[in-house]
Design a protein around this motif. Structure first.
Motif, PDB file in Angstrom:
ATOM      1  N   GLY A 145      15.388  85.622 -22.135  1.00  0.00           N
ATOM      2  CA  GLY A 145      14.395  85.409 -21.464  1.00  0.00           C
ATOM      3  C   GLY A 145      13.632  86.774 -21.064  1.00  0.00           C
ATOM      4  N   ARG A 146      12.504  87.146 -21.532  1.00  0.00           N
ATOM      5  CA  ARG A 146      11.704  88.139 -20.892  1.00  0.00           C
ATOM      6  C   ARG A 146      10.834  87.847 -19.689  1.00  0.00           C
ATOM      7  NH1 ARG A 146       7.360  91.537 -23.155  1.00  0.00           N
ATOM      8  NH2 ARG A 146       7.138  90.125 -24.669  1.00  0.00           N
ATOM      9  N   LEU A 147      11.104  88.337 -18.569  1.00  0.00           N
ATOM     10  CA  LEU A 147      10.393  88.058 -17.380  1.00  0.00           C
ATOM     11  C   LEU A 147       9.024  88.957 -17.431  1.00  0.00           C
ATOM     12  CD1 LEU A 147      13.284  88.242 -14.541  1.00  0.00           C
ATOM     13  CD2 LEU A 147      12.556  86.244 -16.132  1.00  0.00           C
ATOM     14  N   LEU A 148       7.888  87.900 -17.607  1.00  0.00           N
ATOM     15  CA  LEU A 148       6.560  88.602 -17.756  1.00  0.00           C
ATOM     16  C   LEU A 148       5.836  88.665 -16.412  1.00  0.00           C
ATOM     17  CD1 LEU A 148       5.347  86.865 -20.934  1.00  0.00           C
ATOM     18  CD2 LEU A 148       6.621  88.999 -20.682  1.00  0.00           C
ATOM     19  N   SER A 149       6.090  87.584 -15.576  1.00  0.00           N
ATOM     20  CA  SER A 149       5.458  87.797 -14.072  1.00  0.00           C
ATOM     21  C   SER A 149       6.166  86.771 -13.207  1.00  0.00           C
ATOM     22  CB  SER A 149       3.869  87.545 -14.278  1.00  0.00           C
ATOM     23  OG  SER A 149       3.876  86.099 -14.429  1.00  0.00           O
ATOM     24  N   LEU A 150       6.259  86.999 -11.888  1.00  0.00           N
ATOM     25  CA  LEU A 150       6.867  86.500 -10.824  1.00  0.00           C
ATOM     26  C   LEU A 150       5.871  86.387  -9.918  1.00  0.00           C
ATOM     27  CD1 LEU A 150      10.606  87.786 -10.823  1.00  0.00           C
ATOM     28  CD2 LEU A 150       9.613  85.736 -12.006  1.00  0.00           C
ATOM     29  N   GLY A 151       5.698  85.342  -9.098  1.00  0.00           N
ATOM     30  CA  GLY A 151       4.739  85.110  -8.108  1.00  0.00           C
ATOM     31  C   GLY A 151       5.065  84.028  -7.135  1.00  0.00           C
ATOM     32  N   GLU A 152       4.317  83.934  -6.184  1.00  0.00           N
ATOM     33  CA  GLU A 152       4.171  83.047  -4.923  1.00  0.00           C
ATOM     34  C   GLU A 152       3.076  82.657  -4.398  1.00  0.00           C
ATOM     35  OE1 GLU A 152       6.701  82.068  -0.727  1.00  0.00           O
ATOM     36  OE2 GLU A 152       6.559  84.151  -1.530  1.00  0.00           O
ATOM     37  N   ARG A 153       2.621  81.490  -4.261  1.00  0.00           N
ATOM     38  CA  ARG A 153       1.381  80.849  -3.760  1.00  0.00           C
ATOM     39  C   ARG A 153       1.670  80.124  -2.259  1.00  0.00           C
ATOM     40  NH1 ARG A 153      -3.974  80.445  -4.787  1.00  0.00           N
ATOM     41  NH2 ARG A 153      -5.230  78.500  -3.415  1.00  0.00           N
ATOM     42  N   ARG A 154       1.572  80.677  -1.392  1.00  0.00           N
ATOM     43  CA  ARG A 154       1.712  79.933   0.038  1.00  0.00           C
ATOM     44  C   ARG A 154       0.885  78.696   0.186  1.00  0.00           C
ATOM     45  NH1 ARG A 154       6.613  81.790   1.983  1.00  0.00           N
ATOM     46  NH2 ARG A 154       5.766  80.787   4.021  1.00  0.00           N
ATOM     47  N   TYR A 155       1.590  77.399   0.451  1.00  0.00           N
ATOM     48  CA  TYR A 155       0.671  76.539   0.930  1.00  0.00           C
ATOM     49  C   TYR A 155      -0.258  76.814   2.053  1.00  0.00           C
ATOM     50  CZ  TYR A 155       3.321  72.864  -1.647  1.00  0.00           C
ATOM     51  OH  TYR A 155       3.885  72.346  -2.708  1.00  0.00           O
ATOM     52  N   PRO A 156      -1.471  76.265   2.118  1.00  0.00           N
ATOM     53  CA  PRO A 156      -2.179  76.336   3.364  1.00  0.00           C
ATOM     54  C   PRO A 156      -1.767  75.617   4.484  1.00  0.00           C
ATOM     55  CG  PRO A 156      -3.617  75.630   1.454  1.00  0.00           C
ATOM     56  CD  PRO A 156      -2.272  75.610   1.130  1.00  0.00           C
ATOM     57  N   ASP A 157      -2.165  76.248   5.621  1.00  0.00           N
ATOM     58  CA  ASP A 157      -1.314  75.769   6.655  1.00  0.00           C
ATOM     59  C   ASP A 157      -1.484  74.186   6.974  1.00  0.00           C
ATOM     60  OD1 ASP A 157      -0.169  78.219   7.497  1.00  0.00           O
ATOM     61  OD2 ASP A 157      -1.691  78.805   8.812  1.00  0.00           O
ATOM     62  N   GLU A 158      -2.635  73.776   6.692  1.00  0.00           N
ATOM     63  CA  GLU A 158      -2.883  72.420   6.874  1.00  0.00           C
ATOM     64  C   GLU A 158      -2.253  71.502   6.114  1.00  0.00           C
ATOM     65  OE1 GLU A 158      -6.833  69.059   6.846  1.00  0.00           O
ATOM     66  OE2 GLU A 158      -7.215  71.335   6.519  1.00  0.00           O
ATOM     67  N   LEU A 159      -2.322  71.981   4.613  1.00  0.00           N
ATOM     68  CA  LEU A 159      -1.483  70.993   3.639  1.00  0.00           C
ATOM     69  C   LEU A 159       0.183  71.037   4.023  1.00  0.00           C
ATOM     70  CD1 LEU A 159      -1.309  69.519   0.999  1.00  0.00           C
ATOM     71  CD2 LEU A 159      -1.204  71.630   0.001  1.00  0.00           C
ATOM     72  N   ARG A 160       0.538  72.203   4.345  1.00  0.00           N
ATOM     73  CA  ARG A 160       1.927  72.032   4.575  1.00  0.00           C
ATOM     74  C   ARG A 160       2.207  71.289   5.763  1.00  0.00           C
ATOM     75  NH1 ARG A 160       6.116  74.702   7.700  1.00  0.00           N
ATOM     76  NH2 ARG A 160       7.830  75.029   6.284  1.00  0.00           N
ATOM     77  N   ALA A 161       1.377  71.419   6.757  1.00  0.00           N
ATOM     78  CA  ALA A 161       1.723  70.418   7.771  1.00  0.00           C
ATOM     79  C   ALA A 161       1.555  69.188   7.334  1.00  0.00           C
ATOM     80  CB  ALA A 161       0.514  70.810   9.082  1.00  0.00           C
ATOM     81  N   ARG A 162       0.778  68.668   6.457  1.00  0.00           N
ATOM     82  CA  ARG A 162       0.633  66.970   5.943  1.00  0.00           C
ATOM     83  C   ARG A 162       1.761  66.904   5.125  1.00  0.00           C
ATOM     84  NH1 ARG A 162      -5.649  66.201   3.974  1.00  0.00           N
ATOM     85  NH2 ARG A 162      -4.563  64.111   3.690  1.00  0.00           N
ATOM     86  N   ILE A 163       2.349  67.940   4.252  1.00  0.00           N
ATOM     87  CA  ILE A 163       3.659  67.590   3.848  1.00  0.00           C
ATOM     88  C   ILE A 163       4.997  67.531   4.665  1.00  0.00           C
ATOM     89  CG2 ILE A 163       5.432  68.606   2.036  1.00  0.00           C
ATOM     90  CD1 ILE A 163       2.941  70.103   0.923  1.00  0.00           C
ATOM     91  N   VAL A 164       4.974  68.044   5.602  1.00  0.00           N
ATOM     92  CA  VAL A 164       5.887  67.912   6.655  1.00  0.00           C
ATOM     93  C   VAL A 164       5.688  66.533   7.317  1.00  0.00           C
ATOM     94  CG1 VAL A 164       6.796  68.821   8.885  1.00  0.00           C
ATOM     95  CG2 VAL A 164       6.204  70.405   7.131  1.00  0.00           C
ATOM     96  N   ALA A 165       4.613  66.133   7.645  1.00  0.00           N
ATOM     97  CA  ALA A 165       4.549  64.846   8.224  1.00  0.00           C
ATOM     98  C   ALA A 165       4.726  63.752   7.483  1.00  0.00           C
ATOM     99  CB  ALA A 165       2.846  64.870   8.550  1.00  0.00           C
ATOM    100  N   ALA A 166       4.647  63.938   6.075  1.00  0.00           N
ATOM    101  CA  ALA A 166       4.881  63.049   5.082  1.00  0.00           C
ATOM    102  C   ALA A 166       6.360  62.839   4.801  1.00  0.00           C
ATOM    103  CB  ALA A 166       4.227  62.934   3.775  1.00  0.00           C
ATOM    104  N   LEU A 167       7.344  63.759   5.242  1.00  0.00           N
ATOM    105  CA  LEU A 167       8.468  63.755   5.055  1.00  0.00           C
ATOM    106  C   LEU A 167       9.423  62.988   5.706  1.00  0.00           C
ATOM    107  CD1 LEU A 167       9.162  67.384   4.463  1.00  0.00           C
ATOM    108  CD2 LEU A 167       9.177  65.810   2.634  1.00  0.00           C
TER     109      LEU A 167
END
Length: 365
Positions: free
Chosen positions: A31-53
């Motif tokens: 495996g040749r690692l071409l790119s690694l990254g991260e996209r943070r959830y918007p605060d509002e969406l993360r709050a809705r995910i947490v509220a659905a758990l």
């Protein structure tokens, strides 16, 4: 073949991305690692995910909305990750249905059609449910990558992932399972997380609370087994301890339950990955409780923060080539299975010729 792996784990804070160019020569997959990254959830969406758990209750309307909103976020993450030929998306786990120790179903949201529309690429998704349908736990799927990574390490070896939940893979005999919480309870006590393990280091472990928590029946169940935030909810621990003492005790809980399993299998070397690697207090407590050599996965060419995204890139490559991506002794399934469903991209779906043999070793560039 360039495959983009998309992963959001039990910390539900964002989406990790890994584009890996896979090639096989003989039985070795490189495996040749071409790119690694991260996209943070918007605060509002993360709050809705947490509220659905769990243990929260949500409407079908909210499930539909989250499936779309998470899918759009995954699409945006994929668009910014770099060129690829195929995408494999984990989605976001909202629920793992377990009854009497048996996994009956699993739900990951993040509609792959949004990813395919945004990128024009085919998408492998919904990868866990096939293993569940075959009688497995649907986890830990990363055990497939773990066993390839551990090949060649001398002595008794294992791989440990410290995400929201901790999972351990043992090379010989091949077995994998969730040991219990890793950072999930620590994060709940010190939101969003205990930066550099400072609170855990400043606090004093409560022996009484730790003994009470160690009485959890899950720890005494025999593997293969899996757990998640349906058990270790943010409200799992109620205590009037000072915050630092509570965080120290929960850190000790993770270290103790993981160390018990490492000693149980008499492991000499453990390859560690996941967000917990960045918590020096947790790593110190873990080291004190085991005689094993702890090696961060970066030393084997796999960045610890992106190991699971790399694993899902691997699963996409395996599925595209008609190869199973599960180890039955690790997930408890009746047999190895080719994982996922395929959503076509903007053109006709064209897959490589199936391969007759699976890789027996792996390396990274």
């Amino acid at each position: 073949m360039r495959v983009l792996g998309l992963m959001s784990g039990t910390s539900h804070d964002g989406i990790d991305t890994a584009v890996v160019d896979w090639s096989m020569d003989g039985g070795t997959l490189t495996g040749r690692l071409l790119s690694l990254g991260e996209r943070r959830y918007p605060d509002e969406l993360r709050a809705r995910i947490v509220a659905a758990l769990p243990p929260h209750q949500v409407s079908m309307g909210e499930v539909c909305a989250l499936d779309t909103l998470i899918g759009r976020e995954f699409a945006a993450a994929a668009e910014g990750a770099g060129p690829a030929d195929l995408i494999c998306s984990h989605g976001q786990t909202l629920y793992h249905w377990v009854e009497d120790g048996r996994v009956e179903g699993t739900l990951q949201l993040g509609q792959p059609a949004w990813i395919a529309e945004r990128t024009g690429l085919p998408v492998v998704s919904d990868v866990r449910v096939r293993d569940v349908a075959a009688g497995g736990n649907g986890a830990p799927l990363v055990s497939y990558l773990d066993l390839l990574l551990l090949n060649g390490i001398e002595g008794r070896s294992g791989a440990l992932n410290l995400g929201g939940i901790a999972n351990l893979t043992v090379r010989e005999p091949a077995i994998a399972y969730d040991t219990g919480p890793a950072c999930a309870l620590i994060d709940a006590a010190a939101p969003p997380y205990d930066v550099d393990g400072r609170l855990g280091a400043a606090g004093t472990v409560s022996r009484d609370l730790l003994d009470e928590l160690l009485a959890e029946p899950y720890y005494r169940r025999e593997p293969p087994k899996t757990t998640g935030k349906e058990l270790f909810t943010p409200d799992y621990v109620t205590s009037d301890l000072p915050q630092a003492d509570l965080v120290a005790t929960l850190t000790a809980l993770t270290a103790q339950t993981v160390a018990d399993e490492i000693r149980r299998h008499r492991l000499d070397t453990v390859v560690v990955s996941g967000g917990g690697v960045r918590n020096p207090t947790l790593m110190r407590m873990l080291g004190e409780r085991t005689g094993a050599r702890l090696v961060v996965s970066d030393e084997l060419g796999v960045p610890s923060d992106h190991k699971e995204a790399i694993a899902f890139s691997l699963f996409g490559w395996l599925s595209a080539h008609g190869l199973p991506a599960t180890v039955p002794s690790c997930t408890g399934a009746d047999g190895a299975r080719i994982l996922g469903t395929m959503t076509p991209g903007s053109g006709p779906l064209v897959l490589p010729e199936p391969l007759a043999e699976a890789p027996v070793a792996i390396s990274f560039l």
